[in-house]
Design a protein around this motif. Structure first.
Motif, PDB file in Angstrom:
ATOM      1  N   GLY A 272      49.178  23.759   2.147  1.00 44.31           N
ATOM      2  CA  GLY A 272      47.905  24.817   2.268  1.00 44.31           C
ATOM      3  C   GLY A 272      47.068  24.604   3.271  1.00 44.31           C
ATOM      4  N   GLY A 273      47.311  23.815   4.418  1.00 44.62           N
ATOM      5  CA  GLY A 273      46.358  23.606   5.372  1.00 44.62           C
ATOM      6  C   GLY A 273      46.059  24.757   6.190  1.00 44.62           C
ATOM      7  N   ASP A 274      44.907  25.279   6.538  1.00 42.93           N
ATOM      8  CA  ASP A 274      44.505  26.304   7.380  1.00 42.93           C
ATOM      9  C   ASP A 274      44.354  25.696   9.000  1.00 42.93           C
ATOM     10  OD1 ASP A 274      43.203  29.077   7.294  1.00 42.93           O
ATOM     11  OD2 ASP A 274      41.827  27.792   8.713  1.00 42.93           O
ATOM     12  N   ILE A 275      44.618  26.760   9.709  1.00 47.34           N
ATOM     13  CA  ILE A 275      44.602  26.389  11.222  1.00 47.34           C
ATOM     14  C   ILE A 275      43.264  25.544  11.640  1.00 47.34           C
ATOM     15  CG2 ILE A 275      44.094  28.892  12.006  1.00 47.34           C
ATOM     16  CD1 ILE A 275      46.303  27.717  14.080  1.00 47.34           C
ATOM     17  N   SER A 276      42.067  26.159  10.947  1.00 42.40           N
ATOM     18  CA  SER A 276      40.650  25.553  11.249  1.00 42.40           C
ATOM     19  C   SER A 276      40.799  23.905  11.047  1.00 42.40           C
ATOM     20  CB  SER A 276      39.712  26.165  10.485  1.00 42.40           C
ATOM     21  OG  SER A 276      39.876  26.139   9.110  1.00 42.40           O
ATOM     22  N   ALA A 277      41.484  23.438  10.092  1.00 46.27           N
ATOM     23  CA  ALA A 277      41.584  22.059   9.936  1.00 46.27           C
ATOM     24  C   ALA A 277      42.636  21.360  10.589  1.00 46.27           C
ATOM     25  CB  ALA A 277      41.437  21.806   8.414  1.00 46.27           C
ATOM     26  N   ILE A 278      43.303  21.929  11.583  1.00 44.80           N
ATOM     27  CA  ILE A 278      44.532  21.437  12.154  1.00 44.80           C
ATOM     28  C   ILE A 278      44.380  20.139  12.916  1.00 44.80           C
ATOM     29  CG2 ILE A 278      44.423  22.529  14.356  1.00 44.80           C
ATOM     30  CD1 ILE A 278      47.639  22.091  12.382  1.00 44.80           C
ATOM     31  N   GLY A 279      43.043  19.844  13.181  1.00 41.90           N
ATOM     32  CA  GLY A 279      42.657  18.623  13.831  1.00 41.90           C
ATOM     33  C   GLY A 279      42.795  17.420  13.069  1.00 41.90           C
ATOM     34  N   SER A 280      42.870  17.541  11.602  1.00 46.45           N
ATOM     35  CA  SER A 280      43.052  16.476  10.614  1.00 46.45           C
ATOM     36  C   SER A 280      44.658  15.983  10.813  1.00 46.45           C
ATOM     37  CB  SER A 280      42.878  16.956   9.305  1.00 46.45           C
ATOM     38  OG  SER A 280      43.454  18.054   9.012  1.00 46.45           O
ATOM     39  N   VAL A 281      45.402  16.659  11.375  1.00 45.13           N
ATOM     40  CA  VAL A 281      47.036  16.164  11.417  1.00 45.13           C
ATOM     41  C   VAL A 281      46.841  14.785  12.347  1.00 45.13           C
ATOM     42  CG1 VAL A 281      49.037  16.480  12.316  1.00 45.13           C
ATOM     43  CG2 VAL A 281      47.860  18.551  11.208  1.00 45.13           C
ATOM     44  N   ASP A 282      47.467  13.780  11.701  1.00 46.98           N
ATOM     45  CA  ASP A 282      47.315  12.488  12.313  1.00 46.98           C
ATOM     46  C   ASP A 282      48.563  12.256  13.130  1.00 46.98           C
ATOM     47  OD1 ASP A 282      46.774   9.989  12.914  1.00 46.98           O
ATOM     48  OD2 ASP A 282      47.414   9.178  11.025  1.00 46.98           O
ATOM     49  N   GLN A 283      47.884  12.268  14.475  1.00 45.87           N
ATOM     50  CA  GLN A 283      48.944  12.049  15.617  1.00 45.87           C
ATOM     51  C   GLN A 283      48.994  10.494  16.145  1.00 45.87           C
ATOM     52  OE1 GLN A 283      50.020  15.331  18.120  1.00 45.87           O
ATOM     53  NE2 GLN A 283      48.656  16.498  17.243  1.00 45.87           N
ATOM     54  N   THR A 284      48.185   9.742  15.518  1.00 44.60           N
ATOM     55  CA  THR A 284      47.878   8.321  16.332  1.00 44.60           C
ATOM     56  C   THR A 284      49.037   7.569  16.607  1.00 44.60           C
ATOM     57  OG1 THR A 284      47.137   7.460  14.230  1.00 44.60           O
ATOM     58  CG2 THR A 284      45.459   8.070  15.515  1.00 44.60           C
TER      59      THR A 284
END
Ligand code: ZN
Length: 310
Positions: A272-284
């Motif tokens: 249910g993630g919104d595009i405005s919170a896409i920065g929270s996707v962890d790519q470390t």
């Protein structure tokens, strides 16, 4: 002596910075891949006044009847730099220039090499992409590389185009040009030399630095194109960005990252993630790749938009 104490950390920092600066001064580096085949390796970061828009890797094949250049550089003066390096290994002329895609550094040096008598070939899809983005690319280069380099650059399109396959031969060396779908750009091609077991992948493969998924890319199709390229099982691989390498590193830095990115974004959307919170996707997991800070978030955003339409 106490007065010098505060300078100690500064001195240490300067010592650390020195090797990086001397590396930057080289700009383009010639790397021997196998007999007669070279990678011309540009910087991994963005286009700058110093690198003249050559922030990518190019390919050079010297045959008995002349030279084949894979990608012509980002600007006219950038192409001249590539030519200067070519002349350090051969006096033979550049007979063919292959553009492996539509991104600026794949083709904006065409005018320089055409003036020297070279013929230029690219996929039809790459030329269409170049035509659609010429003005945007020149404006962007004006901002990053400078107006002088851009004014000298004449955007010249390929003399010859192909739809999905073309075979070229020069001096007994066979070049297989394959366009098998959209990857980083709509017209990306790879160039396979069966006799040399060398693959020039263009922007289908990035190593050492994080690849970019942009509005001109298609991450889903990119994975399929990568597999088609990899099926040739090349012994040597000259990527679009980074040093010449092998298939294993190409898979780790490009294919595995694209799979990871698509899965992470798709899980985020399923939650249910919104595009405005896409920065929270962890790519470390891929933070060791250069340009991670600048590019990771943008890639996730682009893939989000892509998946919404799939
Ligand atoms: Zn590129």
């Amino acid at each position: 002596m106490r007065i010098f104490k505060p300078f100690a950390p500064l001195l240490a920092a300067m010592l650390v910075l020195l090797p990086a600066q001397s590396r930057g001064d080289q700009k383009l580096e010639l790397q021997l891949v196998t007999a007669g085949v070279y990678a011309i390796v540009g910087e991994l970061g963005n286009r700058t006044t110093d690198n003249l828009g050559n922030n990518a890797t190019f390919g050079l094949v010297v045959t008995g009847d002349g030279v084949v250049l894979i990608d012509s550089g980002g600007t006219h003066p950038g192409a001249r730099e590539i030519d200067r390096l070519i002349k350090t290994v051969t006096a033979k002329p550049v007979v063919w220039v292959i553009n492996t895609g539509g991104q600026d550094h794949r083709w904006l040096g065409n005018g320089y090499f055409k003036n020297q008598g070279a013929q230029i070939i690219a996929s039809e899809a790459a030329v269409n992409d170049q035509k659609a983005r010429t003005q945007d690319q020149l404006i962007m280069l004006g901002n990053l590389v400078g107006d002088k380099a851009v004014k000298a650059t004449d955007p010249v399109y390929a003399d010859k185009t192909f739809t999905d396959y073309f075979e070229l031969e020069l001096g007994g060396i066979v070049f297989e040009l394959h366009h098998s779908g959209q990857a980083h750009t709509p017209g990306d091609s790879y160039v396979w030399l069966p006799q040399k077991q060398v693959m020039f992948s263009g922007d289908i493969v990035y190593v050492e630095r994080m690849l970019g998924v942009g509005s001109q890319s298609n991450s889903k199709s990119w994975l399929e194109v990568f597999q088609t390229m990899a099926a040739h099982q090349p012994r040597h691989l000259v990527p679009g960005h980074g040093q010449a390498t092998d298939l294993s590193q190409a898979k780790t830095d490009t294919y595995d990252y694209l799979v990871f990115l698509r899965k992470s974004v798709s899980d985020f959307m399923d939650g249910g993630g919104d595009i405005s919170a896409i920065g929270s996707v962890d790519q470390t997991k891929f933070s060791h790749l250069q340009n991670f800070q600048e590019i990771a978030g943008r890639n996730a955003q682009q893939v989000f938009t892509e998946i919404e339409w799939e």
